[in-house]
Structure formats: structure tokens, C-alpha cells
Design an enzyme around this catalytic site. Structure first.
Site, mmCIF file in Angstrom:
data_model
loop_
_atom_site.group_PDB
_atom_site.id
_atom_site.type_symbol
_atom_site.label_atom_id
_atom_site.label_comp_id
_atom_site.label_asym_id
_atom_site.label_seq_id
_atom_site.Cartn_x
_atom_site.Cartn_y
_atom_site.Cartn_z
ATOM 1 N N HIS A 1 -9.950 2.727 -2.516
ATOM 2 C CA HIS A 1 -8.644 2.519 -3.161
ATOM 3 C C HIS A 1 -8.103 1.101 -2.996
ATOM 4 C CE1 HIS A 1 -8.225 6.690 -4.147
ATOM 5 N NE2 HIS A 1 -8.192 7.083 -2.897
ATOM 6 N N ALA A 2 -8.517 0.412 -1.945
ATOM 7 C CA ALA A 2 -7.947 -0.906 -1.654
ATOM 8 C C ALA A 2 -8.151 -1.876 -2.813
ATOM 9 C CB ALA A 2 -8.558 -1.484 -0.385
#
Length: 332
Positions: free
Chosen positions: A122-123
Site C-alpha cells: 500500500h505504501a
């Protein structure tokens, strides 16, 4: 041969919300215990990445932020309330990223390598998101691409790998994402029509599973893996998130461990000419560790059934069947 990148420090690392931080740690602790009982593997000690390594994948301002909050004497949040920071965090971040660097190096000698504490998809380049302070999978994919490797990614998780898609959307990397989706479930991204741009045009595949889908729907979704051999990758990166299990704390799907074992078997079948680097991904339930090991047993070619198979409504099966047919027709 299977190699597992492991350091006992992994047992104490979690970037998730304080309410489930201990559950996340317990998953990793139990995983290595069960793996040592059921699997034949070589343990590989990870090296520690450097700040320069981190700067290859994240903006300098964000890297400085991680360094600064790591000096604070209290726990806080890096994002809107999911991903924590804590004293000394930067050392753990560099160890986690170092696991990917180590996996790339050892993949020259070992065909299949697994990183249980990894898969932070997700980063984004400039910020943390969804328990993910860094994007280790994007780092690996881009590092391999730079070396001239042909890379395919299979991202299986309850949540769409939005960060990974953003990093690689215009790259000549095959990207398959299988996740729970109703338009609102976190992170709410992953439209079917998002197929990539530039060098990545036609190489991005988002497979949306209706919420609470069972093993039968998941098996139907795995038909999308038929396209991987046609891409002829030298490396397959697999995020094997187990947070789709029916008893997971962040309930979204209704899968049993059978689905993860099947995933491993399928990946083994399509990776005869490819190196494999796998990541543990998400998982916040009492069966998370067992599902991780079931995946690895499948990767070794071993079928395991420790739970009853789960089933779905006919409408959900038909929806995913039509979805896969549509995507397969669009492969080029």
C-alpha cells in the site's frame, strides 16, 4: 529448493494499528514455528538496507520523516491512523527492506525464496498507508527490471495493492491483483478497466472478488494466472496475503487455508522457468500462520487440506467467471 529470509527480530516488528499490532506479531512468531515443523527450507539471514536504498523507492522528504519520528519517545501514526511509528522504527524498516535485497542476491542460487514479514503493497512514494511504511515489493520489482529481468507480480490479498499499482503502472511488468472489492472496502481502488499505460499498457489486471467470497470463487479467479507463462517471466513476485481467511480479524472474504495451498500449487505450475520471491502480505487471524505455511507447501508441490472448503452464492461465482473471461480476452 526453498529459502526463507528470517531474523528473530521479525517476531517483534509490526507497523499495524495498536489494536492489532500484537496479533500481527503473533502471526510471524507462529509461522516460523509451524514452518520448521512442516517444511524443508534454508534459513537466510537478511542484511540491513541503507538510507540510500530507501531513497531509491521513496521521496527524500518522506525518508527524513521516518528518521525523525524514529527518534520520538512515543508511538504515533505516519498516516491518517493506520500505520504506526515508534522509537527506533527506522532500524526495523531498513531490516525489512534489506530482506528484499537479500532475496534478490540469493535468488541466483535458490529457486524459491519467501519473506514472511514483507509485502507492504500500500505504501506510496511519498507516504505510508494501510500498515505499510515502505513498498518493499515495488523496490524488488524495479531492482529486477533494472537488471534486465522480466518480472511478473501476483498480488493476492484481501486489499488491492494500490501503491504497487501506482509505482508500476507504466512499467513493462505483468501485474495481477486479486482482492476483495465492493467499491468502498479499503483502499477502494482497483478498477477492472485500469490496464496500464506506456510500457505497462495491457499489463495491469485487477480481479475483483465480491465480499465474503469462498474458496470456489477464489479458484475461479486463479484462472487469470494462465496468462503468466505467455509473458515468459524470469521472476515471479508473489504477495500471498492471508487476510482473506474466513476467520481474519479484518473480515472481507470467506476463504479457508485450502485457497492458499491452491495458490502455491498454481504458482509452482507456472514458474517452471522462473525464479520466485514470495511475501507474507497481510493476515490478522488465528489461522494466518497456517495459511502461510499451506501456501509454501503448495509451492513445494504438496496438497494440504486442514479445513473444510468454503462455498459461495452462484451469483458471485458467475460474476468472477465473467470477469476473468473478459480479462483473458483482453490479454495482449
Amino acid at each position: 529448493m526453498l529459502g526463507i529470509v528470517w531474523d528473530d527480530k521479525f517476531k517483534e516488528i509490526a507497523f499495524s494499528h495498536p489494536m492489532i499490532k500484537d496479533i500481527a506479531k503473533e502471526r510471524i512468531r507462529r509461522f516460523i514455528e509451524i514452518a520448521r515443523q512442516k517444511l524443508n527450507f534454508i534459513e537466510i539471514k537478511p542484511e540491513k538496507a541503507t538510507i540510500d536504498d530507501l531513497l531509491k523507492i521513496h521521496d527524500e522528504s518522506y525518508v527524513k520523516k521516518i528518521e525523525e519520528v524514529s527518534k520520538l519517545p512515543y508511538i504515533g501514526f505516519l498516516d491518517g491512523g493506520d500505520t504506526i511509528h515508534y522509537p527506533g522504527m527506522i532500524d526495523d524498516v531498513l531490516l525489512v527492506l534489506g530482506a528484499s535485497i537479500t532475496a534478490i542476491k540469493y535468488s541466483r542460487f535458490i529457486e524459491k525464496i519467501y519473506i514472511p514479514l514483507g509485502g507492504f503493497h500500500h505504501a506510496l512514494r511519498q507516504r505510508a498507508m494501510g500498515f505499510c511504511p515502505i513498498n518493499d515489493v515495488a523496490f524488488t520489482a524495479l531492482a529486477l527490471l533494472e537488471k534486465g529481468e522480466r518480472v511478473a507480480i501476483i498480488d493476492v490479498d484481501a486489499h488491492h495493492g494500490n501503491g504497487l499499482q501506482e509505482y508500476l503502472y507504466d512499467k513493462s511488468i505483468l501485474k495481477i491483483n486479486i482482492f476483495a472489492y465492493d467499491g468502498k472496502f479499503f483502499p477502494g481502488t482497483g478498477k477492472i478497466e485500469e490496464r496500464g499505460i506506456g510500457d505497462g499498457k495491457g499489463l495491469n489486471y485487477n480481479v475483483q472478488l465480491p465480499l465474503y467470497s469462498g474458496d470456489d470463487v477464489f479458484e475461479e479467479a486463479l484462472r487469470i494466472l494462465e496468462i503468466v507463462p505467455d509473458f515468459n517471466p524470469t521472476y515471479i513476485l508473489i504477495v500471498g496475503g492471508v487476510d482473506g481467511h474466513k476467520d481474519d480479524g479484518l473480515k472481507s472474504l470467506n476463504l479457508s487455508c485450502n485457497s492458499y495451498n491452491l495458490l502455491g500449487l498454481k504458482v509452482r505450475r507456472i514458474s517452471l522457468n522462473s525464479k520466485v520471491i514470495g511475501y507474507g502480505g497481510g493476515g490478522y487471524g488465528k489461522m494466518s500462520s497456517e495459511c502461510m505455511v499451506s501456501f509454501l507447501l503448495g509451492l513445494e508441490g504438496k496438497r494440504e487440506e486442514i479445513e473444510a472448503k468454503t462455498f459461495s452464492e452462484k451469483e458471485k461465482i458467475e460474476k468472477v467467471k465473467n470477469e476473468i473471461n473478459l480479462l483473458l480476452q483482453g490479454f495482449s
